[in-house]
Structures are given as C-alpha cells and as structure tokens.
Write a protein that holds these residues in place. Structure first.
Motif, short mmCIF file in Angstrom:
data_model
loop_
_atom_site.label_atom_id
_atom_site.label_comp_id
_atom_site.label_asym_id
_atom_site.label_seq_id
_atom_site.Cartn_x
_atom_site.Cartn_y
_atom_site.Cartn_z
N GLY A 30 -11.75 -11.02 10.06
CA GLY A 30 -12.47 -9.68 9.70
C GLY A 30 -11.14 -8.88 8.68
O GLY A 30 -11.60 -8.26 7.70
N LEU A 31 -9.96 -9.01 9.28
CA LEU A 31 -8.74 -8.41 8.32
C LEU A 31 -8.98 -9.04 7.08
O LEU A 31 -8.74 -8.15 5.99
N PHE A 32 -8.84 -10.28 6.96
CA PHE A 32 -8.61 -10.78 5.42
C PHE A 32 -9.96 -10.63 4.66
O PHE A 32 -9.86 -10.60 3.48
N TYR A 33 -11.14 -10.71 5.10
CA TYR A 33 -12.15 -10.27 4.60
C TYR A 33 -12.06 -8.99 3.96
O TYR A 33 -12.80 -8.68 2.75
N TYR A 34 -11.77 -8.07 4.92
CA TYR A 34 -11.54 -6.65 4.23
C TYR A 34 -10.73 -6.58 3.25
O TYR A 34 -10.84 -5.81 2.21
N GLN A 35 -9.91 -7.47 3.15
CA GLN A 35 -8.87 -7.40 1.91
C GLN A 35 -9.56 -8.01 0.72
O GLN A 35 -9.37 -7.44 -0.39
N VAL A 36 -10.45 -8.80 0.94
CA VAL A 36 -11.21 -9.27 -0.20
C VAL A 36 -11.94 -8.21 -0.65
O VAL A 36 -12.18 -8.11 -2.02
N MET A 37 -12.62 -7.58 0.37
CA MET A 37 -13.69 -6.18 -0.21
C MET A 37 -12.79 -5.34 -1.03
O MET A 37 -13.19 -4.77 -1.84
N VAL A 38 -11.49 -5.06 -0.40
CA VAL A 38 -10.60 -4.07 -1.18
C VAL A 38 -10.32 -4.67 -2.49
O VAL A 38 -10.39 -3.79 -3.50
N MET A 39 -10.35 -5.78 -2.78
CA MET A 39 -9.87 -6.30 -4.18
C MET A 39 -11.23 -6.39 -4.86
O MET A 39 -11.09 -6.29 -6.13
N GLY A 40 -12.13 -6.25 -4.61
CA GLY A 40 -13.49 -6.11 -5.28
C GLY A 40 -13.86 -7.45 -5.94
O GLY A 40 -14.62 -7.40 -6.80
#
Length: 234
Positions: A30-40
């Motif tokens: 979840g944390l690393f996917y959240y970072q992917v979402m932040v990067m867009g």
C-alpha cells in the motif's frame, strides 16, 4: 497432504504470525503504491515489485521458521512419521501452508492496483507478470526456508539461517561481478533470484526463469522429504 495443510494453516492463524506477516507485506504494498499515485504515473509500478523483493525476502524466514522445527521441538513429528502417509505429502502440506500465507499477502498487494483502475489505466499485463514473478520467487524461497527448518529444532536458528540465505541471494549479483573468472561469475550469476525476477518487473514473462524457480521448489521439497525420511528410519 490436505489434512497436514489444514493443520498447519490453522496454526498460522491461531497465532499472530500469519496475521503479522500478511499485514506487514500488505501495508508495504500500500505504501509503495501510494508513492506511485503521488508520482502520477503507472510506469513506476515495476519499482513497487522490485522494492518489495527485498522486504519479502526478509519476511519469508518468519513464515517458514516454524514449519518443520516446531514439530521436532514439541515431539509431534513422531506422530507424523509413524502415520500412514508419505513424507513427500507431509512436506508438501507444510510447504503449501507457508506458501498460502505468502499468496494471501501478495494477492492483497493487488488491491491498490484495483483502486488505481477506477481513475487511471494501469498496465495490468505488467502487474500480473510482476505478481506471478512474486509468487514464483516466493515459492522458491519458501521451499528453501522449509528445508532449513527441517535441519534444526530451534525456530530462531531456522529464521536466521533462512534470512542469511535470502541476504546472500540478494547480494549474489554483486558477488558475481566481483569474481574475475568468467565461468565462476556466470555460474554465480545463474543462481541469482534478483536478476531472474527483474525480468518479470520489466513486464516480460520469462519461461527460463519460471522453470528455474519451479526447479528450486522441486529440489528443496525433495531434499526436505529425504531429510524427513532419514529421521523416520532413525
């Protein structure tokens, strides 16, 4: 085999071990996917799985540490060894129970990708390839962990032994590059889990890597069965 599988699976979820391992891996996904979402950009999804490789290799020893050693410590292995069931079935039941815990954690790691699909178009081919690669290297590492667990009565020693092997497998690429002999370097690099798994993180399904991981599973399940067979005769 099914009875052993159910027995071992219940033991994981009758204690905090199964829940903690699943929660840790799911939270990291979840944390690393959240970072992917932040990067867009969904192009960073491959990095999620390449990063999770290291964390999974550290969590797997906790999953496998009690698989065989617990029965030896509590002397319940004598019941299994005298039961009318083949040692291969016993080992497969224990291996599959460990693998199921890892499978649940890895499958929960797909939930962020499902959530992303509601507002973007992630590359599901790449995601599924990474997911299958994760299950393959996880199964191979679990088979090694179960074998090491069969060599000792101590869960701590089994966990440390498996952790040391996992660290060596993560560092083996740098070890191969440090060897001057090309033949030895190629041989060392051939057993690298990381390089074979990297193929999956690039969205490429590798048959050779798949066969390699399945072969590792088969070899260590066989070795664990032979270890159990020798104890049965003794």
């Amino acid at each position: 085999m099914i009875a052993i599988f159910k027995r071992e699976l219940r033991s994981y979820f009758n204690s905090p071990v199964g829940y903690v391992c699943i929660a840790v891996l799911a939270a990291l996904y979840g944390l690393f996917y959240y970072q992917v979402m932040v990067m867009g950009s969904s192009s960073y999804i491959g990095r999620v799985y390449s990063t999770m490789f290291s964390y999974s290799m550290m969590v797997i020893p906790i999953i496998t540490m009690r698989s065989m050693s617990d029965d030896q410590k509590n002397k319940t292995d004598q019941v299994l060894l005298t039961a009318p069931i083949g040692v291969t079935s016993i080992v497969l039941g224990k291996f599959l129970s460990c693998f199921f815990v890892f499978f649940v954690a890895s499958s929960l790691g797909l939930l962020p990708a499902v959530a992303m699909s509601f507002f973007s178009s992630p590359a599901w081919g790449e995601i599924i390839g990474n997911y299958l690669g994760t299950l393959l290297y996880g199964g191979a590492m679990i088979s090694i962990g179960v074998f090491i667990s069969s060599l000792t009565v101590s869960q701590v020693i089994a966990a440390i032994g498996t952790f040391v092997i996992s660290v060596l497998l993560m560092l083996i690429d740098s070890m191969a590059s440090a060897v001057s002999n090309q033949v030895v370097s190629a041989l060392v690099g051939w057993v690298s889990f990381n390089s074979r798994y990297t193929t999956f993180t690039q969205g490429i399904f590798s048959i050779s890597s798949t066969v390699f991981f399945l072969s590792v599973m088969a070899v260590f399940v066989f070795l664990t069965a032979r270890r159990l067979e020798s104890r049965r005769w003794n």
